[in-house]
Design an enzyme around this catalytic site. Structure first.
Site, PDB file in Angstrom:
ATOM      1  N   GLU A 190      19.732  77.102  30.971  1.00 20.71           N
ATOM      2  CA  GLU A 190      20.103  78.492  30.702  1.00 20.71           C
ATOM      3  C   GLU A 190      18.863  79.356  30.492  1.00 20.71           C
ATOM      4  O   GLU A 190      18.720  80.036  29.484  1.00 20.71           O
ATOM      5  CB  GLU A 190      21.034  78.576  29.494  1.00 20.71           C
ATOM      6  CG  GLU A 190      22.363  77.915  29.762  1.00 20.71           C
ATOM      7  CD  GLU A 190      23.453  78.356  28.808  1.00 20.71           C
ATOM      8  OE1 GLU A 190      23.124  78.836  27.716  1.00 20.71           O
ATOM      9  OE2 GLU A 190      24.623  78.219  29.168  1.00 20.71           O
TER      10      GLU A 190
ATOM     11  N   GLU B 252      28.284  73.558  32.815  1.00 19.39           N
ATOM     12  CA  GLU B 252      28.910  73.413  31.494  1.00 19.39           C
ATOM     13  C   GLU B 252      30.116  74.338  31.466  1.00 19.39           C
ATOM     14  O   GLU B 252      29.984  75.534  31.738  1.00 19.39           O
ATOM     15  CB  GLU B 252      27.976  73.859  30.360  1.00 19.39           C
ATOM     16  CG  GLU B 252      26.731  73.044  30.196  1.00 19.39           C
ATOM     17  CD  GLU B 252      25.782  73.639  29.135  1.00 19.39           C
ATOM     18  OE1 GLU B 252      26.239  74.400  28.259  1.00 19.39           O
ATOM     19  OE2 GLU B 252      24.593  73.344  29.209  1.00 19.39           O
TER      20      GLU B 252
HETATM   21  C1  IPT Z   1      25.005  76.474  26.137  1.00 19.36           C
HETATM   22  C2  IPT Z   1      23.861  75.494  26.194  1.00 19.36           C
HETATM   23  O1  IPT Z   1      23.400  75.285  27.493  1.00 19.36           O
HETATM   24  C3  IPT Z   1      24.193  74.188  25.556  1.00 19.36           C
HETATM   25  O2  IPT Z   1      23.025  73.467  25.355  1.00 19.36           O
HETATM   26  C4  IPT Z   1      24.915  74.390  24.258  1.00 19.36           C
HETATM   27  O3  IPT Z   1      24.043  75.038  23.392  1.00 19.36           O
HETATM   28  C5  IPT Z   1      26.147  75.196  24.508  1.00 19.36           C
HETATM   29  O4  IPT Z   1      25.855  76.403  25.086  1.00 19.36           O
HETATM   30  C6  IPT Z   1      26.911  75.561  23.270  1.00 19.36           C
HETATM   31  O5  IPT Z   1      27.324  74.426  22.623  1.00 19.36           O
HETATM   32  S1  IPT Z   1      24.367  78.054  25.720  1.00 19.36           S
HETATM   33  C7  IPT Z   1      25.596  79.316  26.072  1.00 19.36           C
HETATM   34  C8  IPT Z   1      26.848  79.163  25.410  1.00 19.36           C
HETATM   35  C9  IPT Z   1      24.959  80.622  25.738  1.00 19.36           C
END
Ligand code: IPT
Length: 994
Positions: free
Chosen positions: A211, A307
């Site tokens: 990200e 994700e």
């Molecule tokens: C995204 C991240 O890539 C991951 O590492 C983790 O932090 C997750 O969110 C939240 O649990 S960040 C995104 C939601 C801005």
């Protein structure tokens, strides 16, 4: 919603062949009952480290593995959040059984590196073993080693030592890149051995950074990403690489930075954590839902969600879920959420789909970033205690479907279906251009069930879509040797077992279903179990049945030699159906809580798996299977009309697990560091003048930031010596911590008081750093010398999500001043000792007890005072309690055991929990919300003796516990995996500097 014949014909009219949702048989191929065109071949079977060469590529639709289309249906799991390597297999087997074909993992730099040049991949950090286990389980792996990972871990994964290096992290700064290369060299050496391309393992994708939304157009970022790309390739990683864009911004899409002249080997991916309230978003892949992202940003790569929220995290105090903790995360993102949001993703062309988290686990030790407490359960499908939850059922249904129906790997959007606007049901029509198979995702955005009237085959088929849920209906897909015309139930799987084909459809219990199968002539139909009506007309067999457990309908003849067993399963029954691919063909098992493995040896099928309650066992296997062995025991079976072998008696459930009370506690006080006469001559002098921290060094004061003196984790002590206090009236101590940090001070051994950072609320919850100045009145005696002792609980480094070096914000004391006098202080500082070689750098902070092994098994505590819990004492400082206990859990029982602490919530104290020397996390009695701490088997000796050590930090404003401390059974199953004890050395072997 009523689909009128007219509106629906737009959809039907474009049918490539065969199937028509309007019900008229639109081509001769279909009328003749001929199977639809095969897709590019069946989806590839489960991968293994098979030593062969494989191609791993993609086109704009999907991944292409050895030229075959593959949808990656993935769950995120963090090896570092389950510090017991044997249990990795348990989690991975549970995911594989529930239809996942892929896992995605972060590798956390800080977990493996205690110092520059030191990279440790042994014991609980054995990445090689993890990747081997994934391959043995038949799962593909998406590898995400950062270097930055975020992930709610300390400093977003950056090692503590990186906070005291020059240059800006997450840029092309040369010092930073030098360390990044060290890390990547170490990880890639292992990763390269596990690439699927060479058959050494099952790694098929590799992520660069995480990200990374800054410096997208500046050389600082572009050169950085270019560097990462080149470095990873130079390390021999030859699978496709990608980056996960924070949203659909098009950041780091192919062509936006230099990928070493290579094209076609780099993918675009993005992340999404939509609110569970409201409509699931469209992702633009088919041109809806916004101009950016999806195919708009990267038309030549498949829809890829690196994700997608499967839950969410919770901060100290529990502000995210109103203090209800992760149960609320799971309630708000429940099974229906998963089906509704993830089917929407598939309907939007997503073909690589990773759910963050699928098993959250535990941020043990000092791993958690300041925004989260110890549990990282996340409300995920598999809970922190490794128990399957209901959320796995829709994942199982969809995962099996993707495996069995490869048509889903190549979908175009079919012409829109108009749905009445009096309804909340949204329809996504999709078609596989090669096979003509069609899919319709129906999503209900209202909270009550709607029945969608779909005109089919001259009649109107009611398709129930439960409230806030979704349903995928299919037409024209193969069910083995027959073709599905339609079903109001969602197809889940089909397979050929022995002579017959078996097809499974699912939906909610109690709902009526209608399924139509193409048959050239009238078949013989036998309802073997449940209620079902059937009729044959115009080349179609129609079966009507309400869903209730497992309804079985046997279809024989009708122009096809092989029988078809139609299984209509309600959600619960579908969660008890397990497909397992063996080299001799697939096996289907019904009944037990979990199937881990199936293997054919001669005429016997050997199964391993779990039961909780007593369970039926029924097996459909390849031809010639006559015996069933369950967890090494032969099971007496009889052959059924369903073509299965069914156990004559139920498999037994799990025997009761009895846990002992925790008694015979021993108590010892510490914090000699606060005493005037304590000898701190071996401590480091804190006299630096400058720092690479982003926190300014206050003018005229020495650097007091703990990291600058090599202390990165947990508590840190300061002692400031001064000759005379003059007319001092008060002392002001400025300090910086993460959320819930605190400071305690003593002057000449007398407590001055405690200052605590406030409990985060909804507004401040995202704030990483907490700064405060605590002012305590002082009345120093006239005679010096004096010593000011300060203990700071730091609560870890900020993450660096915005790439602003926020992991370099100071931790610990920052400035000290007196009112009424300006004595000159000489400071000494002491934090954690040398890292525990077995438990790793994040296990310990700098408490006296930790420095002297009080947390370790075998520590000589015979001289400690025996006490009973609960306790209620008022004292500023640290007190330890130790207790030994024995467990005798039956072999063959997988018990998930937790430690639960409860007390009057007004009492201001916190506890570091050590099990056999392993730091299982932090309990804050008056903040919460966590009361139960999972003790993973392996660290926990389930047949043998264990040592608990509790380091209690209390501020003296209220009586302090511990209150009630007990073991809790979080779940148990007969079965499980063999668990090897995790090395837990005592003081002698520890090798730590005192
Ligand atoms: C995204 C991240 O890539 C991951 O590492 C983790 O932090 C997750 O969110 C939240 O649990 S960040 C995104 C939601 C801005």
């Amino acid at each position: 919603m009523v689909l009128s014949r007219r509106t629906f014909s737009a959809f039907a009219g474009s049918a490539a062949l065969g199937f028509s949702l309007s019900g008229s048989v639109s081509s001769e191929a279909s009328a003749a009952g001929r199977a639809p065109l095969a897709p590019t071949g069946p989806a590839p079977g489960p991968p293994a480290a098979d030593g062969r060469t494989h191609t791993v590529g993609f086109d704009r639709y999907s991944m292409l593995v050895d030229g075959k289309r593959l949808v990656l249906w993935s769950g995120e799991v963090h090896p570092f959040r389950l510090p017991s390597p044997s249990l990795w297999r348990d989690v991975l087997e549970k995911l594989r059984a529930h239809g996942y074909n892929t896992i995605s993992i972060y590798v956390s730099w800080n977990y493996h590196s205690a110092a520059p040049g030191s990279y440790d991949f042994t014991g609980v950090r054995d990445l090689d073993l993890f990747l081997r286990t994934a391959a043995e389980t038949g799962l593909y792996v998406i590898l995400r080693p950062g270097p930055y990972i975020n992930a709610e871990v300390d400093a977003g994964g950056f090692p503590g030592w990186l906070t005291v290096t020059p240059g800006t992290a997450r840029t092309s700064d040369p010092t930073y890149l030098k360390y990044v290369d060290e890390w990547l060299t170490a990880v890639d050496r292992i990763a390269a051995r596990h690439l699927y391309t060479h058959g050494g393992g099952t790694v098929v994708l590799y992520q660069l950074e995480n990200e990374y939304a800054n410096n997208v157009t500046s050389p600082l970022g572009r050169d950085y990403m270019t560097h990462l790309y080149a470095k990873v390739r130079a390390d021999g990683i030859d699978v496709p690489l990608f980056h996960n864009d924070k949203g659909r911004n098009g950041h780091w899409a192919p062509g936006t930075f230099d990928t070493d002249g290579e094209t076609g080997r780099y993918l675009y991916a993005f992340d999404g954590y939509p609110s569970p309230v409201g409509q699931p978003p469209d992702w633009g892949y088919f041109g809806i839902g916004g101009a950016k992202g999806g195919s708009t940003a990267s038309p030549e790569t498949p829809g890829f969600m690196a994700e997608f929220g499967g839950g969410w995290f919770d901060p100290w105090g529990g502000a995210e879920f109103d203090g209800k903790g992760y149960a609320e995360s799971r309630r708000t993102r429940d099974a229906a959420y998963e089906r509704r949001f993830y089917l929407t993703n598939l309907a939007n062309g997503i073909k690589i789909h990773n759910v963050y988290m699928t098993f959250g686990g535990t941020s043990w030790g000092w791993l958690p970033a300041p925004i989260v407490y110890t549990s990282y359960d996340y409300g995920a499908a598999l809970d922190e205690a490794r128990r399957p939850t209901e959320k796995l059922i829709p994942m199982h249904q969809i995962g099996q479907l993707l495996h069995c129906v490869p048509d889903l790997a190549k979908l175009d959007r079919a012409p829109d279906v108009t749905v009445g606007d009096d309804t909340a049901v949204k329809a996504y029509p999709l078609v596989n251009p090669d096979t003509g198979a069609r899919f319709l995702v129906l999503r209900n955005d209202a909270s009550s069930e709607t029945v969608v009237q779909v005109p089919l085959a001259g009649s109107t088929v009611p398709v129930p879509v439960p409230g806030l849920d979704a349903r995928l209906v299919a037409t024209g897909i193969s069910l083995g040797r027959r073709t599905l015309r339609h079903s109001s139930a969602q197809p889940m799987l089909w397979l050929t077992a022995g002579r017959q084909d078996i097809a499974v459809f699912t939906g909610r219990a109690g709902e009526p279903t209608q399924t139509a199968i193409e048959c050239a002539s009238e078949p013989t139909v036998t309802v073997l179990e449940g209620n079902a009506g059937h009729e044959y007309a115009d080349g179609l067999l129609r079966v009507d049945a309400p869903l209730d457990g497992l309804t079985r309908v046997l279809v024989e003849g009708g122009g096809t030699a092989a029988p078809l067993l139609l299984l209509l399963a309600d959600d619960t029954a579908s969660g008890r159906l397990w497909r397992y691919d063996t080299p001799s063909g697939p096996v289907l098992v019904h009944g037990p809580e979990l199937l881990r493995s199936a293997a054919l040896r001669g005429t016997a099928v050997h199964l391993t798996g779990d039961t909780v309650a007593a369970a039926d066992l029924e097996v459909w296997g390849p031809r010639g299977t006559t015996e069933v062995v369950w967890n090494q025991g032969t099971v007496k079976t009889r052959a059924t009309r369903s073509g299965s072998l069914r156990a004559v008696q139920q498999l037994p459930g799990v025997p009761a697990v009895r846990l002992p009370a925790l008694t015979n506690w021993r108590r010892s006080e510490e914090n000699p560091e606060s005493a005037a006469g304590f000898d701190d001559s071996s401590w480091r002098t804190a006299d630096k003048k400058s720092s690479f921290s982003v926190t300014p060094v206050p003018a005229g004061q020495p650097v007091l930031f703990a990291d600058d003196y090599g202390f990165h984790y947990g508590d840190v002590w300061y002692r400031g010596h001064f000759a005379s206090a003059g007319d001092a009236e008060s002392v002001s101590l400025s300090y910086v911590t993460g959320a819930q940090g605190l400071l305690m001070a003593w002057l000449d051994g007398e407590p001055l008081g405690t200052h605590r950072m406030p409990v985060p609320d909804k507004k401040t919850v995202r704030q990483g750093t907490w700064e405060a100045t605590a002012t305590f009145p002082v009345e120093p005696g006239t005679r010096g010398p004096h010593v000011l002792s300060v203990l700071v609980r730091r609560m870890q480094h900020d993450e660096d999500g915005a790439a602003r070096d926020t992991h370099k914000v100071a931790r610990g004391l920052t400035a000290v001043s007196f009112a009424g006098a300006s004595p000159s202080l000489a400071w000494r500082i002491r934090g954690e000792g040398a890292p525990d070689r077995v438990r790793g750098p994040l296990n310990n902070g700098g408490l006296y007890g930790e420095r002297h092994g009080w947390h370790l098994p075998g520590f000589a505590d015979a001289g400690w005072k025996v006490v009973d819990l609960p306790r209620a004492e008022r004292r500023q400082g640290v007190v330890w309690y130790r207790c030994d206990f024995r467990l005798a859990v039956d072999t063959g029982v997988d018990a998930s055991i937790g430690l639960t602490l409860t007390d009057d919530p007004a009492r201001a104290y916190r506890v570091q929990i050590f099990l056999n020397g392993w730091n299982m996390g932090q309990y804050i009695n008056d903040v919460g919300p966590q009361h139960t701490f999972v003790l993973p088997n392996g660290l926990l000796r389930t047949r043998g003796s264990n040592t608990l050590a509790l380091a209690v930090l209390s501020d003296g404003t209220t009586p302090a516990g511990p209150g009630q401390v007990r073991l809790t059974l979080l779940g148990s199953a007969a079965g499980g995996v063999p668990v090897a004890p995790v090395d837990s050395p005592g003081p002698a072997k520890r090798g730590a500097r005192r």
